[in-house]
Design a protein around this motif. Structure first.
Motif, mmCIF file in Angstrom:
data_model
loop_
_atom_site.group_PDB
_atom_site.id
_atom_site.type_symbol
_atom_site.label_atom_id
_atom_site.label_comp_id
_atom_site.label_asym_id
_atom_site.label_seq_id
_atom_site.Cartn_x
_atom_site.Cartn_y
_atom_site.Cartn_z
ATOM 1 N N ILE A 49 0.831 -1.202 0.000
ATOM 2 C CA ILE A 49 0.000 0.000 0.000
ATOM 3 C C ILE A 49 0.866 1.253 0.000
ATOM 4 C CG2 ILE A 49 -1.939 1.146 1.104
ATOM 5 C CD1 ILE A 49 -2.356 -1.562 2.662
ATOM 6 N N HIS A 50 1.755 1.345 0.979
ATOM 7 C CA HIS A 50 2.507 2.593 1.138
ATOM 8 C C HIS A 50 3.969 2.468 0.729
ATOM 9 C CE1 HIS A 50 -0.843 3.845 3.677
ATOM 10 N NE2 HIS A 50 -0.687 2.747 4.371
ATOM 11 N N THR A 51 4.457 1.262 0.526
ATOM 12 C CA THR A 51 5.898 1.057 0.400
ATOM 13 C C THR A 51 6.484 1.764 -0.823
ATOM 14 O OG1 THR A 51 5.484 -1.114 1.321
ATOM 15 C CG2 THR A 51 7.694 -0.727 0.443
ATOM 16 N N ARG A 52 7.586 2.481 -0.589
ATOM 17 C CA ARG A 52 8.332 3.109 -1.676
ATOM 18 C C ARG A 52 9.429 2.111 -2.053
ATOM 19 N NH1 ARG A 52 10.545 6.868 1.391
ATOM 20 N NH2 ARG A 52 8.486 7.620 1.962
ATOM 21 N N VAL A 53 9.626 1.866 -3.323
ATOM 22 C CA VAL A 53 10.631 0.871 -3.719
ATOM 23 C C VAL A 53 11.729 1.544 -4.538
ATOM 24 C CG1 VAL A 53 11.048 -1.356 -4.836
ATOM 25 C CG2 VAL A 53 8.807 -0.869 -3.861
ATOM 26 N N ILE A 54 12.957 1.332 -4.152
ATOM 27 C CA ILE A 54 14.098 1.833 -4.921
ATOM 28 C C ILE A 54 14.889 0.604 -5.370
ATOM 29 C CG2 ILE A 54 16.213 3.243 -4.866
ATOM 30 C CD1 ILE A 54 14.970 4.866 -2.586
ATOM 31 N N VAL A 55 14.966 0.400 -6.668
ATOM 32 C CA VAL A 55 15.730 -0.744 -7.182
ATOM 33 C C VAL A 55 17.098 -0.236 -7.625
ATOM 34 C CG1 VAL A 55 15.761 -2.668 -8.814
ATOM 35 C CG2 VAL A 55 13.577 -1.789 -7.982
ATOM 36 N N ILE B 138 4.063 -7.593 7.697
ATOM 37 C CA ILE B 138 3.375 -6.554 8.478
ATOM 38 C C ILE B 138 3.787 -5.155 8.009
ATOM 39 C CG2 ILE B 138 5.111 -6.372 10.325
ATOM 40 C CD1 ILE B 138 1.450 -6.475 11.174
ATOM 41 N N LEU B 139 4.951 -5.067 7.384
ATOM 42 C CA LEU B 139 5.447 -3.754 6.933
ATOM 43 C C LEU B 139 4.499 -3.124 5.912
ATOM 44 C CD1 LEU B 139 9.253 -4.521 6.577
ATOM 45 C CD2 LEU B 139 8.104 -3.357 8.471
ATOM 46 N N GLN B 140 3.675 -3.945 5.275
ATOM 47 C CA GLN B 140 2.694 -3.380 4.331
ATOM 48 C C GLN B 140 1.746 -2.407 5.030
ATOM 49 O OE1 GLN B 140 0.715 -6.141 1.649
ATOM 50 N NE2 GLN B 140 2.333 -7.636 1.945
ATOM 51 N N PHE B 141 1.626 -2.573 6.356
ATOM 52 C CA PHE B 141 0.721 -1.691 7.110
ATOM 53 C C PHE B 141 1.426 -0.469 7.677
ATOM 54 C CE2 PHE B 141 -2.133 -5.543 8.238
ATOM 55 C CZ PHE B 141 -2.843 -5.368 7.056
ATOM 56 N N HIS B 142 2.746 -0.369 7.486
ATOM 57 C CA HIS B 142 3.459 0.797 8.031
ATOM 58 C C HIS B 142 3.385 1.941 7.017
ATOM 59 C CE1 HIS B 142 6.619 3.381 9.590
ATOM 60 N NE2 HIS B 142 6.580 2.682 10.721
ATOM 61 N N PRO B 143 3.111 3.161 7.492
ATOM 62 C CA PRO B 143 2.913 4.273 6.545
ATOM 63 C C PRO B 143 4.179 4.834 5.905
ATOM 64 C CG PRO B 143 2.644 5.033 8.809
ATOM 65 C CD PRO B 143 2.802 3.538 8.878
ATOM 66 N N ASN B 144 5.355 4.466 6.401
ATOM 67 C CA ASN B 144 6.564 5.079 5.828
ATOM 68 C C ASN B 144 7.696 4.061 5.707
ATOM 69 O OD1 ASN B 144 8.689 6.676 5.032
ATOM 70 N ND2 ASN B 144 8.415 8.235 6.623
ATOM 71 N N VAL B 145 7.582 3.203 4.710
ATOM 72 C CA VAL B 145 8.617 2.185 4.479
ATOM 73 C C VAL B 145 9.277 2.447 3.134
ATOM 74 C CG1 VAL B 145 9.129 -0.279 4.145
ATOM 75 C CG2 VAL B 145 7.359 0.413 5.758
ATOM 76 N N THR B 146 10.595 2.419 3.119
ATOM 77 C CA THR B 146 11.330 2.455 1.855
ATOM 78 C C THR B 146 12.059 1.124 1.725
ATOM 79 O OG1 THR B 146 11.682 4.820 2.122
ATOM 80 C CG2 THR B 146 13.050 3.703 0.474
ATOM 81 N N LEU B 147 11.777 0.421 0.642
ATOM 82 C CA LEU B 147 12.487 -0.824 0.354
ATOM 83 C C LEU B 147 13.586 -0.497 -0.653
ATOM 84 C CD1 LEU B 147 12.877 -3.939 0.067
ATOM 85 C CD2 LEU B 147 11.060 -3.856 -1.674
ATOM 86 N N ILE B 148 14.820 -0.801 -0.287
ATOM 87 C CA ILE B 148 15.926 -0.607 -1.228
ATOM 88 C C ILE B 148 16.470 -1.993 -1.546
ATOM 89 C CG2 ILE B 148 18.128 0.547 -1.681
ATOM 90 C CD1 ILE B 148 17.418 2.557 0.520
ATOM 91 N N CYS B 149 16.264 -2.434 -2.787
ATOM 92 C CA CYS B 149 16.742 -3.774 -3.132
ATOM 93 C C CYS B 149 17.505 -3.730 -4.442
ATOM 94 C CB CYS B 149 15.585 -4.753 -3.210
ATOM 95 S SG CYS B 149 14.437 -4.458 -4.541
ATOM 96 N N ASP B 150 18.373 -4.693 -4.623
ATOM 97 C CA ASP B 150 19.113 -4.714 -5.890
ATOM 98 C C ASP B 150 18.334 -5.511 -6.933
ATOM 99 O OD1 ASP B 150 19.637 -7.325 -5.159
ATOM 100 O OD2 ASP B 150 21.812 -7.148 -5.215
ATOM 101 N N GLU B 151 18.790 -5.419 -8.164
ATOM 102 C CA GLU B 151 18.063 -6.058 -9.269
ATOM 103 C C GLU B 151 17.924 -7.552 -9.043
ATOM 104 O OE1 GLU B 151 20.277 -4.776 -12.680
ATOM 105 O OE2 GLU B 151 19.359 -2.784 -12.656
ATOM 106 N N ALA B 152 18.938 -8.171 -8.441
ATOM 107 C CA ALA B 152 18.905 -9.619 -8.221
ATOM 108 C C ALA B 152 17.779 -10.018 -7.272
ATOM 109 C CB ALA B 152 20.247 -10.090 -7.671
#
Ligand code: GLP
Length: 243
Positions: free
Chosen positions: A2-8, A225-239
């Motif tokens: 819902i809220h997660t920002r994703v940086i690949v 559960i992090l899907q319910f947190h209003p301010n999550v940034t996921l930083i993951c690599d392409e792999a």
């Protein structure tokens, strides 16, 4: 999701740079902020980047407070595989953070419940965690919150799963040396952080990352559960990026 920002990002080094940007922004706007820190191999490029940014005068850790997610039960702070030792070697010994401003659960506490309660109180007295860093285990654990039938709330003692013991044996002489229990912030402690940055690298994390942010929210995948947190940034690599 819902809220997660994703940086690949391309690779672990670039993850370190992007994650360090989040810390730099926070510390610049709030020099006495409270950061929640994680162990494991994944955050190491981030810690290297933070060290070099302080050396370059871009960040100042002298007023920052930090609380670590977890610690093995039964390991002394100076044990080579303790998480306290890991933090000293990979970060604290190289930055200006004051020793009294870094806390890690006490793996040797005799009264574990009292130690856990005091840990929560300390974080609260500091005003709560502004930015919590997380890695993820292959079974979806965050900190050492293993898959269960409920989400544990506060800092508590946990029994490690065979999968986690197996994954962490690489740091010990033999699998028998890996502690079977640990102390971990609870899911509630983690969710109370104002901002969360999760770092994930490597193809072996792809499946669990998919379950975490693109699957149902369930204590069988604690990180979901992090899907319910209003301010999550996921930083993951392409792999590791599952889409
Ligand atoms: C341990 C730690 C976690 C960490 C996980 C993954 O179990 N308690 O906080 O996220 O390992 O570690 P790695 O980044 O080495 O895969």
């Amino acid at each position: 999701m819902i809220h997660t920002r994703v940086i690949v990002v391309k690779n672990p080094d670039e993850m370190g740079v992007k994650a360090a940007d989040q810390f730099e922004a926070l510390i610049q706007s709030k020099p006495a902020c409270v950061i929640g820190l994680a162990t494991g191999s994944t955050p190491v490029p981030l810690y290297k980047e933070l060290i070099s940014r302080e050396k370059a005068g871009k960040i100042d850790f002298s007023r920052v407070r930090s609380a670590n997610l977890d610690e093995y039960k039964g390991l002394a702070p100076d044990h080579p595989q303790s998480y306290r030792k890991f933090m000293q070697e990979n970060l604290f010994d190289h930055i200006s953070i004051k020793p009294e401003n870094t806390i890690v659960p006490d793996g040797l506490a005799e009264d574990v419940e009292a130690m856990c309660a005091a840990y929560e109180e300390k974080i609260e007295a500091w005003g709560g965690v502004d930015l919590q860093l997380l890695g993820i285990g292959h079974d979806g654990h965050i900190g050492f919150n293993e898959p269960e039938d409920h989400f544990p709330t506060m800092t508590h003692e946990v029994k490690l799963t065979d999968m986690t013991i197996d994954a962490n044996k690489r740091f010990f002489e033999s699998i028998d040396d890996v502690p079977k229990y640990a102390i971990s912030m609870g899911i509630g402690t983690i969710m109370a952080a104002k901002q969360i940055v999760m770092v994930v690298t490597g193809a072996d994390k792809k499946d669990i990352l998919h379950k975490t942010f693109w699957g149902p929210v369930t204590p069988e995948v604690p990180a979901s559960i992090l899907q319910f947190h209003p301010n999550v940034t996921l930083i993951c690599d392409e792999a590791a990026y599952p889409l």
